[in-house]
Design an enzyme around this catalytic site. Structure first.
Site, short mmCIF file in Angstrom:
data_model
loop_
_atom_site.label_atom_id
_atom_site.label_comp_id
_atom_site.label_asym_id
_atom_site.label_seq_id
_atom_site.Cartn_x
_atom_site.Cartn_y
_atom_site.Cartn_z
N GLY A 330 0.83 -1.22 0.00
CA GLY A 330 0.00 0.00 0.00
C GLY A 330 0.85 1.26 0.00
O GLY A 330 0.51 2.26 -0.63
N GLU A 353 10.30 9.01 -28.73
CA GLU A 353 11.33 8.64 -29.73
C GLU A 353 10.88 7.39 -30.49
O GLU A 353 11.69 6.52 -30.84
CB GLU A 353 12.71 8.50 -29.09
CG GLU A 353 13.19 9.86 -28.59
CD GLU A 353 14.69 10.04 -28.57
OE1 GLU A 353 15.42 9.32 -29.26
OE2 GLU A 353 15.12 10.97 -27.86
C1 LIG Z 1 6.08 13.58 -22.91
C2 LIG Z 1 6.40 13.53 -24.38
C3 LIG Z 1 7.55 14.13 -24.85
C4 LIG Z 1 7.83 14.10 -26.23
N1 LIG Z 1 8.92 14.78 -26.71
C5 LIG Z 1 9.09 14.93 -28.05
C6 LIG Z 1 10.10 15.79 -28.58
O1 LIG Z 1 10.88 16.39 -27.83
N2 LIG Z 1 10.16 15.97 -29.92
C7 LIG Z 1 9.32 15.34 -30.78
O2 LIG Z 1 9.43 15.54 -31.99
N3 LIG Z 1 8.35 14.50 -30.32
C8 LIG Z 1 8.21 14.29 -28.97
N4 LIG Z 1 7.22 13.46 -28.48
C9 LIG Z 1 6.31 12.81 -29.42
C10 LIG Z 1 6.42 11.31 -29.44
O3 LIG Z 1 7.58 10.91 -30.10
C11 LIG Z 1 5.12 10.78 -30.09
O4 LIG Z 1 4.08 10.95 -29.14
C12 LIG Z 1 5.24 9.34 -30.51
O5 LIG Z 1 6.12 9.21 -31.59
C13 LIG Z 1 3.87 8.74 -30.91
O6 LIG Z 1 3.17 9.57 -31.75
P1 LIG Z 1 1.62 9.89 -31.41
O7 LIG Z 1 1.57 10.35 -30.01
O8 LIG Z 1 1.10 10.80 -32.47
O9 LIG Z 1 0.90 8.48 -31.48
P2 LIG Z 1 0.30 7.77 -32.80
O10 LIG Z 1 1.32 7.76 -33.87
O11 LIG Z 1 -1.03 8.37 -33.08
O12 LIG Z 1 0.12 6.29 -32.25
C14 LIG Z 1 -1.01 5.87 -31.50
C15 LIG Z 1 -0.87 4.36 -31.28
O13 LIG Z 1 -0.87 3.69 -32.53
C16 LIG Z 1 0.30 2.87 -32.64
N5 LIG Z 1 0.74 2.83 -34.04
C17 LIG Z 1 0.91 3.87 -34.89
N6 LIG Z 1 1.32 3.44 -36.09
C18 LIG Z 1 1.42 2.09 -35.99
C19 LIG Z 1 1.80 1.05 -36.89
N7 LIG Z 1 2.20 1.32 -38.15
N8 LIG Z 1 1.77 -0.24 -36.46
C20 LIG Z 1 1.40 -0.53 -35.17
N9 LIG Z 1 1.04 0.42 -34.29
C21 LIG Z 1 1.05 1.70 -34.68
C22 LIG Z 1 1.33 3.54 -31.74
O14 LIG Z 1 2.34 2.62 -31.35
C23 LIG Z 1 0.46 4.00 -30.58
O15 LIG Z 1 0.25 2.92 -29.69
C24 LIG Z 1 6.96 13.43 -27.11
C25 LIG Z 1 5.80 12.81 -26.61
C26 LIG Z 1 5.51 12.87 -25.27
C27 LIG Z 1 4.23 12.24 -24.77
#
Ligand SMILES: Cc1cc2nc3c(=O)[nH]c(=O)nc-3n(C[C@H](O)[C@H](O)[C@H](O)COP(=O)(O)OP(=O)(O)OC[C@H]3O[C@@H](n4cnc5c(N)ncnc54)[C@H](O)[C@@H]3O)c2cc1C
Length: 368
Positions: A330, A353
């Site tokens: 807990g 990333e």
């Molecule tokens: C706290 C935080 C810090 C970040 N910092 C940076 C930064 O400094 N610079 C930067 O450029 N970005 C940054 N990001 C962005 C981050 O890299 C993206 O959120 C990530 O790449 C996923 O993109 P999305 O959130 O649009 O998810 P989406 O691409 O919409 O994905 C949604 C879901 O679908 C899945 N999915 C998507 N395509 C496929 C596929 N072809 N096959 C199977 N599954 C799939 C994904 O795995 C995920 O589970 C940050 C994000 C967060 C939350």
């Protein structure tokens, strides 16, 4: 020696603020000050630009040790590398001198702007545009989820320069916080890494000199991907550090906490959990360090190795931190103990990333 030095610094100057940084969702200024004073804020910058010239493995150890006490703070050295590596890999000598020197000195941090509201995993679907105007480029668009946005002075921004060519029509630029037309959204309200500011970056007719382009026109996406090959290893290091911090805490707790008249560490059920946690961490560490060596050498299987290290270490971090909460019972579920923060912080390492689904796509395309 490096590990000992960074561990003492992290325990003395970063750990005491980790809980407050999370609770108040504020930037870990104490960590930035301590890391900068010790020349550990951007260790990867080569010596010729006034940096410490740490290799990829040394950089990983710095990030790992900071993450062991505060995941948010570990994004200072990690994102300084992520933001600036495109310049180091592909920038002109002038650009390197101009931007690596202040980064090394601690005069300005670097962020990396690839993601957009509608372009995450499919980063090449970005909409931010750069249009040539004489000796200038004019940038318009929205970058989302940018780590350290608003705090960093410098931003590597990927933008479309030729919409007919998809990924080959994307170029990279250095944008400065002080450039007219740059502004930031409100900080995102996140599950974890609450001390690391994540904001949108708005580019509204940002007019920058043409020599701020990183490399040739149309090479920005390739540079962005090459950068990630190297920096995913730093996220593996962050995950590793978070997991090690959780194991260390859970181990100490299990030796102190008594139930049924003896320390819970005397129960085989707990011992097996701790053994599994340590085993997984060690496997993640070996994979991460091996990938760091490949990054340093520029081995041809780096893409696979970087994705594998990030994917494996982040999954381990999630498992180990969840088990650490379980070992504290807990108490582990409350903010009075650090393991719940570590569990929340671990989750992001499976997402950014490139999500771990994307890492598996990358690995599948680059099987050894
Ligand atoms: C706290 C935080 C810090 C970040 N910092 C940076 C930064 O400094 N610079 C930067 O450029 N970005 C940054 N990001 C962005 C981050 O890299 C993206 O959120 C990530 O790449 C996923 O993109 P999305 O959130 O649009 O998810 P989406 O691409 O919409 O994905 C949604 C879901 O679908 C899945 N999915 C998507 N395509 C496929 C596929 N072809 N096959 C199977 N599954 C799939 C994904 O795995 C995920 O589970 C940050 C994000 C967060 C939350």
């Amino acid at each position: 020696m490096l590990r000992d030095a960074i561990r003492s610094l992290a325990e003395a100057k970063i750990a005491p603020f980790a809980a407050a940084v999370d609770e108040e969702a504020r930037f870990p200024q104490e960590a930035l000050d301590a890391l900068t004073a010790a020349d550990l804020h951007a260790v990867h910058v080569p010596e010729e630009y006034g940096g410490t010239g740490a290799d990829a493995l040394a950089t990983v150890i710095v990030i790992e040790e900071v993450a062991r006490v505060c995941a948010s703070s570990s994004l200072i050295p990690a994102v300084n590398k992520l933001g600036s590596l495109p310049v180091i890999l592909s920038g002109s000598e002038d650009l390197k001198k101009k931007y690596m020197t202040p980064l090394a000195k601690g005069d300005g941090m670097f962020s990396y702007c690839l993601s957009e509201p509608d372009a995450g995993s499919d980063a090449a679907g970005m909409k931010t545009k750069a249009v040539r105007d004489g000796d200038f480029w004019v940038l318009n668009g929205v970058k989302r989820w940018i780590t350290n946005a608003g705090v960093s002075e410098y931003y590597t921004v990927m933008a479309v320069t030729d919409p007919t060519k998809r990924s080959k029509g994307i170029s990279a630029f250095v944008v400065e916080k002080s450039d007219e037309g740059v502004s930031f959204g409100a900080p995102e309200k996140k599950l974890g890494i609450k001390g690391s500011p994540t904001r949108e970056v708005y580019l509204d007719n940002v007019r920058i000199p043409a020599d701020r382009m990183i490399g040739e026109e149309g090479t920005g996406f390739a540079t962005a991907m090459k950068t990630l090959d190297h920096t995913r290893i730093t996220i593996a290091a962050q995950a590793l550090g978070i997991a090690q911090g959780a194991l260390d805490y859970a181990k100490g707790y299990a030796q102190e906490r008594k139930q049924f008249g003896k320390p819970i560490a005397d129960f085989q059920g707990i011992q097996f959990m701790l053994a599994d946690m340590a085993m997984k961490i060690e496997a993640a560490r070996q994979l991460t360090y091996a990938a760091a060596a490949k990054s340093e050498r520029g081995d041809s299987d780096l893409t696979f190795a970087g994705a594998a290290a990030k994917c494996f270490a982040s999954d381990v971090a999630m498992e180990v931190t969840t088990d650490a909460v379980q070992i504290l019972g807990g108490y582990g579920y409350t903010r009075d103990y650090p393991v719940e923060r570590m569990m929340r912080d671990a989750k992001i390492t499976q997402i950014y990333e490139g999500t771990n689904q994307v890492q598996r796509i990358v690995m599948a395309r680059n099987l050894p």
